[in-house]
Design a protein around this motif. Structure first.
Motif, PDB file in Angstrom:
ATOM      1  N   GLY A 311      21.674 -18.981   8.636  1.00  0.00           N
ATOM      2  CA  GLY A 311      22.132 -20.177   8.164  1.00  0.00           C
ATOM      3  C   GLY A 311      23.282 -20.002   7.316  1.00  0.00           C
ATOM      4  O   GLY A 311      24.303 -20.824   7.208  1.00  0.00           O
ATOM      5  N   LEU A 312      23.102 -19.045   6.324  1.00  0.00           N
ATOM      6  CA  LEU A 312      24.355 -18.769   5.340  1.00  0.00           C
ATOM      7  C   LEU A 312      25.640 -18.231   6.024  1.00  0.00           C
ATOM      8  O   LEU A 312      26.585 -18.781   5.728  1.00  0.00           O
ATOM      9  CB  LEU A 312      23.886 -17.734   4.279  1.00  0.00           C
ATOM     10  N   LEU A 313      25.422 -17.425   6.991  1.00  0.00           N
ATOM     11  CA  LEU A 313      26.508 -17.029   7.784  1.00  0.00           C
ATOM     12  C   LEU A 313      27.415 -18.249   8.493  1.00  0.00           C
ATOM     13  O   LEU A 313      28.597 -18.347   8.543  1.00  0.00           O
ATOM     14  CB  LEU A 313      26.286 -16.187   9.030  1.00  0.00           C
ATOM     15  N   PHE A 323      34.787 -27.586   7.243  1.00  0.00           N
ATOM     16  CA  PHE A 323      33.442 -28.499   7.717  1.00  0.00           C
ATOM     17  C   PHE A 323      33.926 -29.517   8.604  1.00  0.00           C
ATOM     18  O   PHE A 323      33.810 -30.643   8.698  1.00  0.00           O
ATOM     19  CB  PHE A 323      33.039 -29.149   6.492  1.00  0.00           C
ATOM     20  N   SER A 324      34.587 -29.156   9.706  1.00  0.00           N
ATOM     21  CA  SER A 324      35.311 -30.339  10.788  1.00  0.00           C
ATOM     22  C   SER A 324      33.840 -30.500  11.610  1.00  0.00           C
ATOM     23  O   SER A 324      32.918 -29.999  11.439  1.00  0.00           O
ATOM     24  CB  SER A 324      36.214 -29.452  11.638  1.00  0.00           C
ATOM     25  N   VAL A 325      33.912 -31.816  12.226  1.00  0.00           N
ATOM     26  CA  VAL A 325      32.923 -32.357  12.866  1.00  0.00           C
ATOM     27  C   VAL A 325      32.388 -31.603  13.845  1.00  0.00           C
ATOM     28  O   VAL A 325      31.093 -31.195  13.939  1.00  0.00           O
ATOM     29  CB  VAL A 325      33.468 -33.600  13.477  1.00  0.00           C
ATOM     30  N   SER A 326      33.371 -30.861  14.763  1.00  0.00           N
ATOM     31  CA  SER A 326      33.009 -29.905  15.869  1.00  0.00           C
ATOM     32  C   SER A 326      32.048 -28.618  15.428  1.00  0.00           C
ATOM     33  O   SER A 326      31.158 -28.337  15.808  1.00  0.00           O
ATOM     34  CB  SER A 326      34.222 -29.673  16.552  1.00  0.00           C
ATOM     35  N   VAL A 327      32.461 -28.093  14.242  1.00  0.00           N
ATOM     36  CA  VAL A 327      32.093 -26.850  13.644  1.00  0.00           C
ATOM     37  C   VAL A 327      30.889 -27.349  12.988  1.00  0.00           C
ATOM     38  O   VAL A 327      29.858 -26.291  13.060  1.00  0.00           O
ATOM     39  CB  VAL A 327      32.926 -26.090  12.891  1.00  0.00           C
ATOM     40  N   SER A 328      30.722 -28.314  12.366  1.00  0.00           N
ATOM     41  CA  SER A 328      29.424 -28.606  11.776  1.00  0.00           C
ATOM     42  C   SER A 328      28.457 -28.986  12.949  1.00  0.00           C
ATOM     43  O   SER A 328      27.221 -28.606  12.519  1.00  0.00           O
ATOM     44  CB  SER A 328      29.842 -29.989  10.745  1.00  0.00           C
ATOM     45  N   ARG A 329      28.757 -29.779  13.945  1.00  0.00           N
ATOM     46  CA  ARG A 329      28.040 -29.837  14.913  1.00  0.00           C
ATOM     47  C   ARG A 329      27.253 -28.729  15.398  1.00  0.00           C
ATOM     48  O   ARG A 329      26.250 -28.184  15.814  1.00  0.00           O
ATOM     49  CB  ARG A 329      28.613 -30.621  16.088  1.00  0.00           C
ATOM     50  N   ALA A 330      28.074 -27.922  16.026  1.00  0.00           N
ATOM     51  CA  ALA A 330      27.981 -26.508  16.369  1.00  0.00           C
ATOM     52  C   ALA A 330      27.076 -25.559  15.588  1.00  0.00           C
ATOM     53  O   ALA A 330      26.029 -24.856  16.071  1.00  0.00           O
ATOM     54  CB  ALA A 330      29.143 -25.754  16.798  1.00  0.00           C
ATOM     55  N   LEU A 332      24.964 -26.524  12.993  1.00  0.00           N
ATOM     56  CA  LEU A 332      23.690 -27.101  13.087  1.00  0.00           C
ATOM     57  C   LEU A 332      23.082 -26.780  14.223  1.00  0.00           C
ATOM     58  O   LEU A 332      21.855 -26.522  14.004  1.00  0.00           O
ATOM     59  CB  LEU A 332      23.756 -28.776  12.811  1.00  0.00           C
ATOM     60  N   MET A 333      23.616 -26.886  15.332  1.00  0.00           N
ATOM     61  CA  MET A 333      22.519 -26.782  16.662  1.00  0.00           C
ATOM     62  C   MET A 333      22.522 -25.384  16.801  1.00  0.00           C
ATOM     63  O   MET A 333      21.322 -25.141  17.159  1.00  0.00           O
ATOM     64  CB  MET A 333      23.817 -27.159  17.775  1.00  0.00           C
ATOM     65  N   ALA A 334      23.479 -24.397  16.173  1.00  0.00           N
ATOM     66  CA  ALA A 334      23.053 -23.090  16.525  1.00  0.00           C
ATOM     67  C   ALA A 334      21.717 -22.726  15.417  1.00  0.00           C
ATOM     68  O   ALA A 334      20.973 -21.806  15.627  1.00  0.00           O
ATOM     69  CB  ALA A 334      24.337 -22.191  15.851  1.00  0.00           C
ATOM     70  N   PHE A 335      21.774 -23.344  14.193  1.00  0.00           N
ATOM     71  CA  PHE A 335      20.994 -23.124  13.434  1.00  0.00           C
ATOM     72  C   PHE A 335      19.451 -23.494  13.959  1.00  0.00           C
ATOM     73  O   PHE A 335      18.630 -22.733  13.774  1.00  0.00           O
ATOM     74  CB  PHE A 335      20.923 -23.813  11.983  1.00  0.00           C
ATOM     75  N   LEU A 355      19.186 -34.413  18.077  1.00  0.00           N
ATOM     76  CA  LEU A 355      19.005 -34.406  16.670  1.00  0.00           C
ATOM     77  C   LEU A 355      20.145 -33.861  15.944  1.00  0.00           C
ATOM     78  O   LEU A 355      20.376 -34.754  14.986  1.00  0.00           O
ATOM     79  CB  LEU A 355      18.065 -32.903  16.473  1.00  0.00           C
ATOM     80  N   VAL A 356      21.201 -33.227  16.190  1.00  0.00           N
ATOM     81  CA  VAL A 356      22.337 -32.794  15.416  1.00  0.00           C
ATOM     82  C   VAL A 356      23.136 -34.009  15.648  1.00  0.00           C
ATOM     83  O   VAL A 356      23.771 -34.389  14.634  1.00  0.00           O
ATOM     84  CB  VAL A 356      22.911 -31.670  16.196  1.00  0.00           C
ATOM     85  N   ALA A 357      23.503 -34.849  16.559  1.00  0.00           N
ATOM     86  CA  ALA A 357      24.235 -35.950  16.545  1.00  0.00           C
ATOM     87  C   ALA A 357      23.488 -36.881  15.635  1.00  0.00           C
ATOM     88  O   ALA A 357      24.164 -37.790  14.894  1.00  0.00           O
ATOM     89  CB  ALA A 357      24.260 -36.473  18.132  1.00  0.00           C
ATOM     90  N   PHE A 358      22.117 -37.126  15.671  1.00  0.00           N
ATOM     91  CA  PHE A 358      21.689 -38.060  14.964  1.00  0.00           C
ATOM     92  C   PHE A 358      21.711 -37.722  13.164  1.00  0.00           C
ATOM     93  O   PHE A 358      22.062 -38.658  12.702  1.00  0.00           O
ATOM     94  CB  PHE A 358      20.038 -38.065  15.163  1.00  0.00           C
ATOM     95  N   ILE A 359      21.640 -36.622  12.866  1.00  0.00           N
ATOM     96  CA  ILE A 359      21.839 -36.140  11.401  1.00  0.00           C
ATOM     97  C   ILE A 359      23.404 -36.315  11.141  1.00  0.00           C
ATOM     98  O   ILE A 359      23.793 -37.058  10.043  1.00  0.00           O
ATOM     99  CB  ILE A 359      21.661 -34.598  11.394  1.00  0.00           C
TER     100      ILE A 359
END
Length: 822
Positions: A311-313, A323-330, A332-335, A355-359
């Motif tokens: 998570g920290l990585l 913290f772009s939308v795409s990298v935030s989405r990816a 969160l999903m990866a986590f 779930l990521v989209a909803f968050i």
């Protein structure tokens, strides 16, 4: 091919995806249908619905469980989305606009640069986090806010002497004077919504810098800004000068220094996503991490250690990329996927995506309308749903071989590019045909470069020289990538332009992709096939629908500032442009407004350009139009004008063999048999010799409706038309002459025309003080309902041959519906 046992699907197995879809539907409903209902009332209705749902969920009645409870579930989630959007959009933006009341010499702003880049025009653009503003030297404004700050190209050397603009980079603390303004909202139907784009970044103001009194790079920056600046410098040092900007774009998503032509070539090559840090980049990082995750399953402590470390990585990479939308989405999903892998939780990637989209939509519901959000989620959805179907099509012997993997990569790449077609055409009016091939060739090399560069970044801490030498292969990869992209992007076969002819194309594309994804699911396959057939039938009916009704004339009065540009889209499908807007030494209306609008509207040819008279605010875009779009005929006043612009476009017309036809009273333009255009002026009988009174004045006749386009005709020309045509001047819609100046729209002329509606084209702030109070008074006394482009932006009217109806494009209500009368 081995089919095996039938595969079934249970949609209830994806609760997060279902919640995200319903929540998004509520946001869309709230966006399309603005409800004049207080937010509190919506909240009360949702509370009642939730309580009712909880009570009824205990009942065993079949009817209630089958119908009432699902309807309540649907209402709660869609209503919550609508409520959340309305609550967010009703919140007041920061009130730093009060600072605009002060003169820029009285204001000093203090803040830190969070991003810096050079615009296409050569100006410097900064994003600055302002922490205070001093008025007359006093710390009056202590509220922090984000803003965009500009230094115009012609002022750079004055404001930043000795070529030190490079020092104003991310993390620099500056003191500066400037003029604070609100971002200009969209002024034309297909114009980029810059104000909305900034608002989604929590920016509600723009400052035009007039002087920088102090800047320093030694002041400690915020944690993330400092890390972003550090990594940006480190990546720059690992690559040659010609490749450093591209490296920053691919690794960190920092496109500030990238050449605009190269950016366009990446888009046309289908590789624009390489420069927008996304799930692919997170996947590059996740690959080595994914391989070592089983090592953390030894104990409960090691599991939490692995999860927290991962998570920290992911958080660190998201932070250094902004913290772009795409990298935030990816991320969160990866986590969530890492959590499922470490703790042996059965999880569906599709469900995790929901779930990521909803968050993310809970954090910011307006994000749903961001093109990056849409492209990112749809691309991942296509990959997750189509990959099993692609694998299913392969013979069992090849499914898990290198040949099978290559086949799957190519087919999925084709599906992603094809699946994004409607969105790309809708937002950008361009689509890359070369995308699948480009991705197949480029992504493996980019992945190698990405991972190798991160290894070299770690080595650079110990020895920068060795790291630079070891990164030579990465530099060669970017050199080759640049050469390929420039070649493929300049090839006409690699991309196409277009527009969506109907919104049904979105539904057809979705059903087509769903049908492909359900090939291995017999229970779902026939339903998707039926849905696709139904959408195709609806699309055909939609195309036939206009033929069952009266043809329409659309008149668009573009907002080109202090000038005129009116587009006539005729009932028979012809396109005429009356005047071409403004020319200035820096730009013209055609480049800035008209050509992008035509591209978005699917207009690839003008059947005629009618120039009222040769002033620069009416012929300003003529040269650019001739250079970029075919024109059948130019119609103009027979009276010339001794200016360079006039002679330049006349020369260009001769070089391109475009006929130039001179118009005078009594002439007609009859290209469209349903819509003759009569020339009311100019005439030799008009004694005034200035170009304004020699304007081409047109009466556009369609059915029982009349439109008069007046150019800059003034009192003398209006008197001539009243004397010559009398009551024949009567019209439903009038383009107010000469930008509503006091020398036009005389009482006699208005009494003869008797227009119900009028449109005046002018700039909000102009040196002529248009519109004049006396003209506004005469229009009001004559009963003319007048709209001003200075107030509303572009103004659109449509006629069905019986009446003109105003089309409020800002609310996206562009459908013609003359059955409902105002």
């Amino acid at each position: 091919m081995s089919v095996g046992r039938p595969v079934s699907v249970n949609l209830s197995a994806y609760p997060a995806l279902r919640i995200a879809i319903l929540f998004s539907s509520g946001i869309v409903l709230g966006h399309e249908f603005r409800l004049d209902v207080p937010t509190e009332w919506i909240g009360i209705a949702l509370t009642v619905a939730v309580c009712t749902y909880l009570i009824l969920s205990r009942t065993r009645t079949a009817f209630v469980r089958m119908y009432i409870i699902p309807l309540l579930y649907l209402f709660i989630l869609t209503g919550f989305g609508l409520f959340h959007l309305q609550k967010q959009t009703q919140s007041n933006p920061p009130d730093e606009h009060l600072l605009a009341l002060f003169d820029d010499d009285d204001l000093t702003f203090y803040g830190m640069v969070t991003s810096a880049r050079t615009t296409i025009s050569g100006s410097l653009l900064f994003t600055v986090r302002i922490d205070s503003a001093h008025i007359h030297g006093l710390p009056t404004w202590l509220q922090s806010f984000k803003t965009e700050a500009f230094i115009r190209e012609d002022l750079i050397e004055t404001i930043i002497p000795n070529g030190e603009s490079h020092t104003l980079s991310k993390g620099t603390y500056i003191h500066f004077h400037g003029d604070l303004q609100q971002p200009q909202k969209r002024r034309n139907p297909n114009e980029f919504d810059y104000a909305g784009f900034l608002a989604r970044q929590d920016i509600y103001s723009i400052i035009y810098i007039t002087d920088i009194s102090y800047f320093e790079t030694s002041r400690p920056a915020t944690f993330w800004i400092h890390r972003q600046a550090t990594f940006t410098e480190a990546v720059t040092n690992l690559f040659s000068h010609k490749n450093s900007d591209l490296a920053k774009a691919i690794i960190l998503g920092d496109r500030s220094g990238l050449d605009p032509h190269l950016r366009s070539s990446f888009s046309r090559a289908g590789l624009a996503h390489l420069m927008a840090v996304s799930g692919m980049h997170v996947g590059f990082i996740l690959i080595p991490l994914w391989m070592i995750l089983p090592w953390f399953r030894q104990s409960q402590t090691s599991r939490f250690t692995g999860l927290i470390s991962s998570g920290l990585l992911l958080l660190f990479y998201a932070g250094i990329t902004g913290f772009s939308v795409s990298v935030s989405r990816a991320s969160l999903m990866a986590f969530f996927m890492i959590f499922a892998r470490i703790f042996h939780k059965a999880g569906s990637s599709v469900n995790i995506l929901g779930l990521v989209a909803f968050i993310l939509l809970i954090i910011d519901p307006v994000m749903l309308f961001d093109v990056g959000f849409q492209l990112s989620f749809i691309a991942v959805s296509i990959i997750l749903t189509s990959l099993p179907a692609v694998r299913f099509l392969l013979p069992t012997a090849y499914r898990y071989t290198k040949t099978g993997a290559l086949f799957q990569l190519v087919i999925v790449s084709v599906l992603v590019q094809g699946g994004l077609y409607p969105l790309l055409i809708y937002h950008f009016n361009e689509f890359s045909i070369a995308g699948p091939l480009s991705n197949t060739l480029a992504i493996p090399f980019v992945q190698l470069m990405f991972l190798w560069t991160f290894i070299c970044l770690i080595l650079a801490v110990l020895d920068p020289g060795i790291a630079l030498l070891l990164n030579t292969p990465g530099d060669y990869i970017l050199t080759g990538l640049t050469s390929y992209v420039l070649w493929i992007g300049s090839s006409t076969f690699s991309w196409i332009e277009g527009t969506l002819t109907s919104n049904w194309i979105f539904a057809i594309w979705i059903c087509g992709l769903a049908l492909f994804a359900s090939l291995r699911l017999p229970a779902l396959r026939w339903k998707m096939a039926c849905a696709l057939i139904a959408c195709l039938l609806a699309f055909q009916v939609d195309r036939m629908f206009p033929k069952w009704h009266r043809p329409l004339l659309q008149v668009t009065f573009f907002d080109v500032g202090q000038g005129d540009a009116v587009l006539l889209q005729t009932p028979a499908g012809f396109h005429y442009l009356y005047d071409t807007g403004v020319w200035t030494p820096r730009s013209d209306s055609a480049d800035r407004i008209l050509l992008p609008e035509f591209k978005a509207m699917g207009i690839h040819k003008l059947d005629g350009v009618i120039l009222s008279h040769p002033h620069a605010d009416h012929i300003g875009g003529m040269v650019s139009l001739m250079d970029h779009i075919p024109i059948d005929t130019i119609y103009q006043s027979p009276y010339g004008h001794e200016t360079n612009l006039y002679h330049q476009y006349m020369k260009r017309a001769y070089q391109k063999n475009i006929p130039v036809r001179m118009l005078s009273t009594g002439d007609r333009i009859d290209t469209d048999p349903l819509m003759p255009m009569l020339v009311l002026a100019p005439s030799n009988e008009i004694s005034a010799t200035d170009p304004n009174n020699r304007s081409v004045v047109l009466m556009v006749i369609f059915g029982d409706t009349r439109l008069i386009l007046s150019g800059d005709a003034e009192r003398e020309a209006e008197t001539f038309m009243v004397k010559t045509f009398g009551d024949l001047l009567q019209a439903n819609l009038l383009k107010i002459g000469h930008h509503a100046s006091r020398t036009s729209s005389t009482t006699d002329y208005l009494n003869r025309v008797r227009p119900e509606k009028g449109v005046a084209s002018l700039a909000w702030s102009n040196r002529y003080n248009h519109p004049h109070q006396s003209t506004i008074r005469r229009l009001k006394e004559s009963g003319v309902s007048t709209r001003f482009t200075s107030l509303e932006g572009a103004v659109i009217y449509k006629s069905d041959g019986r009446m003109y109806k105003y089309v409020p494009w800002k609310q996206n209500v562009l459908e013609e519906n003359f059955r409902k009368r105002p």
